[in-house]
Enzyme design. Structure first.
Site, PDB file in Angstrom:
ATOM      1  N   ASP A  65     -37.745  28.128   4.048  1.00 20.05           N
ATOM      2  CA  ASP A  65     -39.031  28.119   3.355  1.00 20.05           C
ATOM      3  C   ASP A  65     -40.096  27.852   4.415  1.00 20.05           C
ATOM      4  O   ASP A  65     -40.183  26.752   4.967  1.00 20.05           O
ATOM      5  CB  ASP A  65     -39.040  27.019   2.288  1.00 20.05           C
ATOM      6  CG  ASP A  65     -40.341  26.989   1.483  1.00 20.05           C
ATOM      7  OD1 ASP A  65     -41.345  27.561   1.940  1.00 20.05           O
ATOM      8  OD2 ASP A  65     -40.345  26.365   0.401  1.00 20.05           O
ATOM      9  N   HIS A  66     -40.911  28.878   4.698  1.00 14.04           N
ATOM     10  CA  HIS A  66     -41.858  28.778   5.804  1.00 14.04           C
ATOM     11  C   HIS A  66     -42.944  27.734   5.557  1.00 14.04           C
ATOM     12  O   HIS A  66     -43.659  27.331   6.482  1.00 14.04           O
ATOM     13  CB  HIS A  66     -42.509  30.144   6.050  1.00 14.04           C
ATOM     14  CG  HIS A  66     -42.786  30.411   7.504  1.00 14.04           C
ATOM     15  ND1 HIS A  66     -43.133  29.415   8.387  1.00 14.04           N
ATOM     16  CD2 HIS A  66     -42.772  31.560   8.228  1.00 14.04           C
ATOM     17  CE1 HIS A  66     -43.328  29.934   9.586  1.00 14.04           C
ATOM     18  NE2 HIS A  66     -43.111  31.233   9.520  1.00 14.04           N
ATOM     19  N   ARG A  67     -43.091  27.276   4.321  1.00 16.59           N
ATOM     20  CA  ARG A  67     -44.051  26.213   4.042  1.00 16.59           C
ATOM     21  C   ARG A  67     -43.579  24.879   4.604  1.00 16.59           C
ATOM     22  O   ARG A  67     -44.382  23.968   4.815  1.00 16.59           O
ATOM     23  CB  ARG A  67     -44.282  26.094   2.535  1.00 16.59           C
ATOM     24  CG  ARG A  67     -44.873  27.334   1.890  1.00 16.59           C
ATOM     25  CD  ARG A  67     -44.876  27.233   0.381  1.00 16.59           C
ATOM     26  NE  ARG A  67     -43.524  27.077  -0.161  1.00 16.59           N
ATOM     27  CZ  ARG A  67     -43.253  26.993  -1.463  1.00 16.59           C
ATOM     28  NH1 ARG A  67     -44.253  27.058  -2.347  1.00 16.59           N
ATOM     29  NH2 ARG A  67     -42.015  26.852  -1.885  1.00 16.59           N
TER      30      ARG A  67
END
Length: 430
Positions: free
Chosen positions: A402-404
């Site tokens: 999850d790039h967040r």
């Protein structure tokens, strides 16, 4: 005093349940705490207990029927108590003012809806549509969501629920009409001489969704769309891990136990996450929660879909303990006997399809977790080592991030640590 038996939320993610079996029949005496029924949730089969004393006077959802959480599915009362107001004089539960909800109306069960014919959706009078006097459309939350998924315009739907409210059956009927209606694009330039044969009986079958399959579908939509996935893959030399496994199994043989490659991967993953806590995290909307303990969710395939039992505190357990725990949890998962706390609360997950011959794949993150590993098959592979062509047992591991929460460099460093531990198993003990 009569007691309404509601469909209870028997798991943290449960939105509706299916009555698998009534353990009490109408007229049977009931005491508070007695088991009334077996309910299939989105994850397991759970027991529904009585919250009152008396007799099971009326069952409103029969075996095989479904009802959303909060729906009244039965009534407990004394033998001489008048329950006509509670069951709508024997009619559908949704018709009873005592059972029908207000602004947050809960949809009637499939069993109840079947008793009411679908409302017409193409020739209904304007006044029959689900509109209130102030112009608002009266629609249940479930019907609104289904309409959005099916592309149904709520303004064109006549509501058949209490007070003209649009409910699930109205959307389903409207969706069928919409699906059957020919589109302008299809008929703008028909292919000459081409006639599609009608579907004959026996050409197909419609399989009802289990509660688990519904939950999987809902969770995947929540994940693959909103969660910005990216993927990292490493190729791992499994020679030493295989040798270590043989030695460990030799020691465990006297106890009648053994471990798998997957058990060792779980242990190595837990050790690597301890070194990279930024990957052992959840997305919280306005914050990132990093965990000090490592709870690994292990994907297990069962008849109805997929469930992820959780190995808690995997970083504190030996590989033999992890192996025994995974086998025990997987066995109860296939029997739908897991408790909610046994399949919730993972901080990171692993999915292994290697045993099915899949060499490489990407897995979908289970929100709010920030990552998941996809484990491919172990296979003898020709590689070049120090200028010489050799054959090694190798495995590809892909991490979905999850790039967040996880940046590329963070994910790469975690995978480098995991690869080092798998290629030198002693490293996971440091």
């Amino acid at each position: 005093m009569a007691t309404k038996v509601h469909m209870e939320a028997l798991s943290p993610t449960m939105e509706e349940g299916q009555v698998v079996k009534w353990l009490k029949a109408e007229g049977d005496p009931v005491a508070s705490g007695d088991i009334l029924a077996e309910i299939e949730t989105d994850k397991a089969t759970m027991e529904l207990v009585a919250r009152g004393d008396g007799q099971l006077r009326k069952i409103l959802v029969s075996e095989g029927g479904t009802a959303p959480v909060g729906e009244v599915i039965a009534v407990i009362a004394t033998a001489d108590e008048d329950i006509a107001d509670l069951i709508g004089n024997g009619g559908p539960a949704s018709a009873s003012p005592s059972i029908a909800k207000s602004d947050h109306d809960i949809e009637p069960s499939a069993q109840t809806e079947a008793a009411v014919p679908p409302a017409p959706t193409t020739a209904a009078e304007p006044g029959a549509r689900g509109g209130a006097a102030d112009g608002r459309i009266k629609v249940s939350p479930l019907a609104r969501r289904l309409a959005g998924e099916a592309g149904v315009d709520l303004a064109t739907v006549a509501g058949s629920g209490p007070g003209g409210r649009i409910v699930k059956r109205d959307i389903e009927a409207a969706a069928l009409v919409l699906e059957a209606a020919p589109t302008e694009a299809v008929h703008a330039a028909p292919l000459a001489g081409v006639v599609s044969p009608p579907a004959a009986a026996g050409d197909f079958e419609d399989v009802p969704l289990s509660q688990m399959r519904k939950a999987i579908a809902r969770r995947l939509v929540e994940s693959i769309g909103p969660v910005p996935h990216f993927y990292l893959t490493v190729d791992v030399d499994m020679s030493r891990l295989g040798e270590a496994r043989q030695r460990i199994n030799g020691l465990l043989e006297a106890r009648g136990r053994k471990i798998s490659i997957n058990d060792m991967i779980i242990r190595a993953t837990a050790a690597a996450l301890r070194q990279h806590p930024d990957c052992n995290a959840h997305w919280g909307g306005d914050h990132v929660r990093r965990f000090h303990r490592v709870h690994i969710g292990v994907a297990v395939a069962i008849d109805d879909g997929l469930i992820t039992p959780v190995v808690r505190d995997a970083h504190l357990k030996g590989v033999a303990q992890i192996g025994a725990e995974v086998r025990e949890l997987a066995g109860r998962a296939r029997g739908k006997k897991l408790l909610p706390e046994e399949y919730t609360g993972a901080t990171f997950s692993i999915s292994n399809l290697g045993m099915l011959g899949i060499h490489e794949f990407t897995a979908v993150i289970n929100p709010p977790e920030a990552g998941i590993l996809a484990i491919g098959a172990l296979a003898d592979t020709t590689v070049v080592v120090d200028g010489e062509v050799v054959i090694q047992p190798r495995m590809r591991i892909t991490m979905s991030c999850d790039h967040r929460v996880i940046d590329g460099a963070q994910g790469a460093r975690f995978l480098a640590t995991l690869k080092a531990m798998l290629e030198e198993p002693a490293a996971m003990l440091i």
